[in-house]
Design a protein around this motif. Structure first.
Motif, PDB file in Angstrom:
ATOM      1  N   THR A  11     -66.207  27.344   7.695  1.00 60.66           N
ATOM      2  CA  THR A  11     -65.672  26.582   8.533  1.00 60.66           C
ATOM      3  C   THR A  11     -65.459  27.215   9.858  1.00 60.66           C
ATOM      4  O   THR A  11     -64.376  27.756  10.323  1.00 60.66           O
ATOM      5  N   LEU A  28     -65.320  22.890  14.404  1.00 53.65           N
ATOM      6  CA  LEU A  28     -64.049  21.834  14.131  1.00 53.65           C
ATOM      7  C   LEU A  28     -63.686  20.944  15.342  1.00 53.65           C
ATOM      8  O   LEU A  28     -63.809  21.223  16.467  1.00 53.65           O
ATOM      9  N   ASP A  30     -64.329  19.087   9.947  1.00 49.62           N
ATOM     10  CA  ASP A  30     -65.565  19.898  10.205  1.00 49.62           C
ATOM     11  C   ASP A  30     -66.720  18.991  10.532  1.00 49.62           C
ATOM     12  O   ASP A  30     -66.520  17.800  10.968  1.00 49.62           O
TER      13      ASP A  30
END
Length: 280
Positions: free
Chosen positions: A93, A98, A130
């Protein structure tokens, strides 16, 4: 025969009695002696290792101090967000992948002094997603700012704007008049944030497109140096509340007057009604 002087030889019966009076001595076995020797050898080895580790303590402390100093001087090189580290945030992540998304569509017309909500009065929900569009629930808490943008921002809907482009389209309020009042900063927690308690204090007639957009971005200094793409709503108009009494409804209601339908003026409906009553 002459007896020799000296002690009398011990009697056999007295010796047997003395042996019975003494406690029996248990001889140690070979196995027990081996285990005791092994235990002593292990204790000596542990003591040597402990003494050897004591000599390495200053070197370990020196290396730890160097790492702490490096983390303090360059925090962004080690952590995605300073002072907000989270054990579940992994390389999968990455912050640069993002973006924020507003999940609740807004009405096309909003009146001043009315709370800004989604269609049918729903709360405005913001999500952190995401690159695959999945909500990132393991991200640490961050503050979000709600801004007012010009209606022509991102007219192509390509979502490739820069941070400077976003900031350049923020609407400045008019002199001595507020634009957006209420809770303009919300908290993103568990991947979601709710925008509530916002009201427009001015209409959108003074901007070039007569329309606004709402934009949501991460408040500085959270994630400073790492970009999370901002979220925007669709364009909408903000009208003065004084015209709400004669306003049209996006979705006609069962008890609405006929003139509340689009493309039908109130004055024209009254004239049509008077002419119908005249001929009856």
């Amino acid at each position: 025969m002459r007896r020799s002087k000296g002690k009398r030889p011990p009697d056999s019966t007295s010796l047997e009695g003395d042996e019975q009076a003494l406690p029996a001595v248990k001889r140690p076995s070979i196995g027990s002696l081996t285990s005791e020797v092994a235990a002593a050898d292990s204790a000596i080895s542990e003591g040597r290792c402990f003494c050897r580790n004591l000599h390495e303590v200053p070197n370990i402390l020196r290396k730890l101090a160097d790492q702490i100093d490096e983390a303090i001087e360059h925090p962004l090189e080690k952590f995605p967000c300073p002072d907000r580290s989270h054990p579940k945030v992994t390389k999968a992540t990455d912050v640069s992948e993002l973006e924020l998304r507003i999940r609740t569509p807004l009405s096309l017309r909003i009146y001043t002094e009315d709370e800004v909500t989604g269609k049918d009065g729903k709360e405005i929900l913001v999500a952190l997603v995401d690159a695959k569009g999945e909500v990132v629930k393991s991200f640490p808490e961050v503050k979000l700012n709600v801004d007012v943008l010009h209606g022509d921002f991102n007219s192509g809907n390509d979502r490739t704007w820069s941070k400077e482009d976003f900031d350049g389209h923020i609407v400045k309020k008019r002199d001595n008049k507020a634009l957006l009042v209420g809770h303009r900063q919300v908290t993103l927690k568990g991947g979601f944030a709710k925008v509530i308690g916002l009201k427009f204090a001015d209409n959108s007639s003074f901007v070039r497109t007569n329309e606004f957009r709402l934009g949501v971005q991460v408040a500085p200094p959270d994630c400073e140096g790492r970009r999370i793409r901002e979220a925007i709503t669709g364009p909408f108009r903000v009208l003065d509340r004084r015209g709400k009494r004669n306003g049209k409804h996006d979705v006609p209601r069962f008890n609405d007057e006929i003139w509340r339908l689009r493309s039908l003026m109130l004055r024209a409906w009254k004239q049509l009604k008077i002419s119908c009553d005249f001929w009856l």
